[in-house]
Design an enzyme around this catalytic site. Structure first.
Site, PDB file in Angstrom:
ATOM      1  N   GLU A 216      -7.154   0.679  -4.555  1.00 29.61           N
ATOM      2  CA  GLU A 216      -6.971   0.548  -3.072  1.00 29.61           C
ATOM      3  C   GLU A 216      -8.409   0.109  -2.396  1.00 29.61           C
ATOM      4  OE1 GLU A 216      -5.540   4.754  -2.206  1.00 29.61           O
ATOM      5  OE2 GLU A 216      -3.626   3.876  -2.894  1.00 29.61           O
TER       6      GLU A 216
ATOM      7  N   LYS B  77       2.873  11.745  -3.449  1.00 24.23           N
ATOM      8  CA  LYS B  77       1.902  11.023  -4.192  1.00 24.23           C
ATOM      9  C   LYS B  77       0.766  11.798  -4.965  1.00 24.23           C
ATOM     10  CE  LYS B  77      -1.212   7.370  -3.759  1.00 24.23           C
ATOM     11  NZ  LYS B  77      -1.707   6.201  -2.768  1.00 24.23           N
TER      12      LYS B  77
ATOM     13  N   ASP C 216       0.890  -1.279   0.067  1.00 23.70           N
ATOM     14  CA  ASP C 216      -0.195  -0.118   0.176  1.00 23.70           C
ATOM     15  C   ASP C 216       0.883   1.229  -0.096  1.00 23.70           C
ATOM     16  OD1 ASP C 216      -1.625   2.047   0.543  1.00 23.70           O
ATOM     17  OD2 ASP C 216      -2.194   1.265   2.395  1.00 23.70           O
TER      18      ASP C 216
ATOM     19  N   ASP D 143     -13.190   5.370   1.239  1.00 16.29           N
ATOM     20  CA  ASP D 143     -11.677   5.090   1.357  1.00 16.29           C
ATOM     21  C   ASP D 143     -11.244   6.747   1.471  1.00 16.29           C
ATOM     22  OD1 ASP D 143      -9.001   4.993   1.367  1.00 16.29           O
ATOM     23  OD2 ASP D 143      -8.667   3.391  -0.343  1.00 16.29           O
TER      24      ASP D 143
END
Ligand code: AMP
Length: 563
Positions: A154, A77, A15, A176
């Site tokens: 994800e 990211k 992850d 999420d």
């Protein structure tokens, strides 16, 4: 003769998060988290350049975000897929190079844990990541010496871990909210089948935005602007607000911050925070509503809600979810670790590990993909969808088009992603030219899009009159990487010195002590100065057992002070 003693390749799942990253391995029929050099499973996705020009990754780098903001980078990211360059001291890095350093650190942890080299992993990406962002993630893995056996979305990874744990048959919504991205996925379990019905999201919404909103509100209340504050001051205030945000569920919080010889104070309770976050909370609604609409479901049709991602811990977010769905979300599993566990589970499925052979997962393409066309006479730039959002993947779809005029010599295929009728409002993924043999007629052509399980696209153009076929892998967007840029990245990283893994616990404690000293005042600061001095002396003695016991005590003391 073959060597029968060679270890089977490890089944790893990663992850690669905006805030934290994790690595898990499928072992003995279950996914397990792998600890880093500090014995912790969360590795902050932070990279810092030490004074001796070595690279630090993880918690030590996280502490240096406050003490050495000019030499430290976090949340990169968020810039994956852009051409943004990030400066650490005198060196410059791209977001994928920094991600590669995080991946390299996770790889080392896995190798230390397993006792042999590792070369392959399933890596998770936000469901709403574009083609270019996925490509850059693959490139980051390549730079770290890892082959990606699959990119998994994800929320889909979280759904796999959750589904295996619960063994239920139901319709579920995965909410999420990570540090930098927000994904909603609606899926159905009919084990062994896990079927994703819809995935939507916002690539620029996450916990970091909630901290940034607090920072703005706090500065405004003190009548200060960022330009009046040095980078170190801004970093220490950002850090203090991040901690305040995470403690808000325990009750009202306050902070003191010293700047230019003045002490500033700020207090905040949940109700005031909700006001500050009003517009961010409102932005969470649209993707939820769209995912339900696309899956043709009403909130009452869902059997369960699963919250994933660190920022889903915020009471304000949980309250919003409870109000929207009229029920409490499922929170028995740790939202921080589900994605990595699910990615390792996917690695096992892919390798057809005996314990998991049966699980079948279908995923979707979360956005519409198509090309630019002319609509009517002379109206340029209409978006013509070829793969509609939430189509099950892998998929291959074809649409027929024609040239605009006789004797046309060139045809431009411009590929876009988005949900708006005009291409100018969507994201350009790639554009390429097809040379035509001119004829006196308008020519017809088929454009086929093939979208694979990793979320990568290939385009085929067939000219009907001649049968001529042009294949085009989308391997570079107009802002994408070329071969030279790739080689430069490889060269840059190969010359970097990375801090040795076994020295990290001591280096991390020193970085924590420095940060704690900076964040405290008065007698507390004097204590921390003494700890710092003592630990440096113990380090000089080079007695491993004494160093370890001293380190453990000081880490506990800092944990207690929450510094
Ligand atoms: P992730 O990318 O899933 O690791 O999520 C990281 C985000 O979760 C960061 O923005 C954190 O500030 C946020 N976060 C983690 N724990 C909490 C908490 N207890 N309360 C509020 N936000 C949190």
């Amino acid at each position: 003769m073959q060597d029968a003693t060679l270890p089977r390749p490890a089944l790893l799942g990663i992850d690669l998060g905006t805030t934290n990253s994790l690595i898990a391995v499928w072992q003995d029929g279950q996914a397990r988290l792998i600890p880093n050099a500090l014995g912790e499973v969360l590795t902050p996705s932070v990279v810092s350049l030490d004074e001796d020009e070595t690279i630090l990754v993880g918690k030590a780098a996280r502490a240096r975000l406050t003490t050495h903001p000019e030499r430290t980078a976090a949340a990169f990211k968020r810039f994956m897929g852009s051409d943004r360059q990030i400066e650490l001291g005198t060196k410059t890095f791209s977001p994928e190079e920094l991600s590669a350093l995080v991946l390299g650190s996770l790889k080392q942890d896995a190798e230390a844990f397993l006792g042999h080299p590792v070369a392959e992993a399933v890596i998770s990406v936000p469901a709403y990541f574009s083609d270019e962002q996925r490509k850059r993630t693959l490139f980051a893995a390549e730079l770290a010496g890892l082959k990606v056996s699959r990119l998994i979305n994800e929320p889909t990874a979280a759904a796999m871990a959750y589904g295996l744990h619960e063994q239920k048959f139901e319709r579920t919504l995965i909410f999420d909210l990570g540090g930098g991205t927000f994904d909603i996925t609606v899926l159905e379990y009919a084990l062994p089948l896990i079927e994703v019905h819809a995935s939507t999201g916002d690539n620029f919404l996450g916990g970091e935005d909630f901290t940034a909103a607090l920072l703005n509100a706090c500065l405004k209340s003190w009548q200060l602007t960022p330009s009046m504050i040095d980078p170190q001051g801004m970093a220490s205030l950002g850090d203090a607000l991040e901690q305040l945000k995470c403690k808000l569920s325990e009750g009202p919080q306050s902070l003191s911050w010293r700047h230019a010889d003045e002490l500033y104070e700020w207090s905040l309770d949940e109700a005031a925070a909700v006001k500050i976050w009003e517009s961010l909370l409102a932005r969470l609604r649209a993707p939820i509503e769209q995912a339900l609409r696309d899956a043709r479901l009403k909130p009452r049709d869902l059997d369960s809600l699963v919250l994933v991602g660190g920022a889903a811990r915020m009471p304000a977010v949980q309250q919003l979810v409870a109000t929207l769905f009229g029920r409490l979300p499922y929170r028995h599993l740790d939202p921080d670790t589900l994605v990595a566990l699910g990615a390792a589970t996917q690695a096992a499925c892919k390798a057809r590990d005996g314990a998991i052979e049966e699980l079948i997962l279908t995923d979707v393409c979360p956005y519409t993909l198509g090309i630019a066309t002319m609509r009517g006479k002379g109206i340029d730039g209409a978006f013509s969808p070829i793969i509609e959002r939430n189509t099950i993947i892998p998929t291959s779809r074809v649409e027929r088009y024609h040239t605009t005029h006789p004797r046309q010599e060139l045809l431009r295929i411009a590929v876009y992603q988005g949900e708006r009728p005009w291409v100018r409002d969507n994201i350009l993924i790639d554009a390429f030219d097809v040379t035509l043999t001119p004829t006196d007629n308008i020519q017809e052509l088929d454009v086929r899009f093939s979208y694979d399980i990793n979320g990568l696209l290939e385009v085929d153009v067939t000219l009907l009159q001649t049968g001529e076929r042009h294949s085009h892998s989308i391997d570079r967007s107009p802002t994408g990487l070329n071969e030279q840029a790739r080689r430069d990245s490889h060269n840059r990283l190969s010359t970097l010195k990375v801090h040795p893994r076994d020295a990290l616990p001591n280096r991390t404690l020193l970085a924590r002590l420095e940060r704690a000293w900076m964040q405290s005042l008065g007698t507390q600061r004097e204590h921390i100065a003494e700890w710092l001095h003592n630990f440096t002396t113990v380090l000089g003695g080079q007695q491993p057992a004494e160093i370890a016991s001293h380190r453990s005590e000081l880490n506990k003391a800092l944990d207690q002070l929450r510094l």
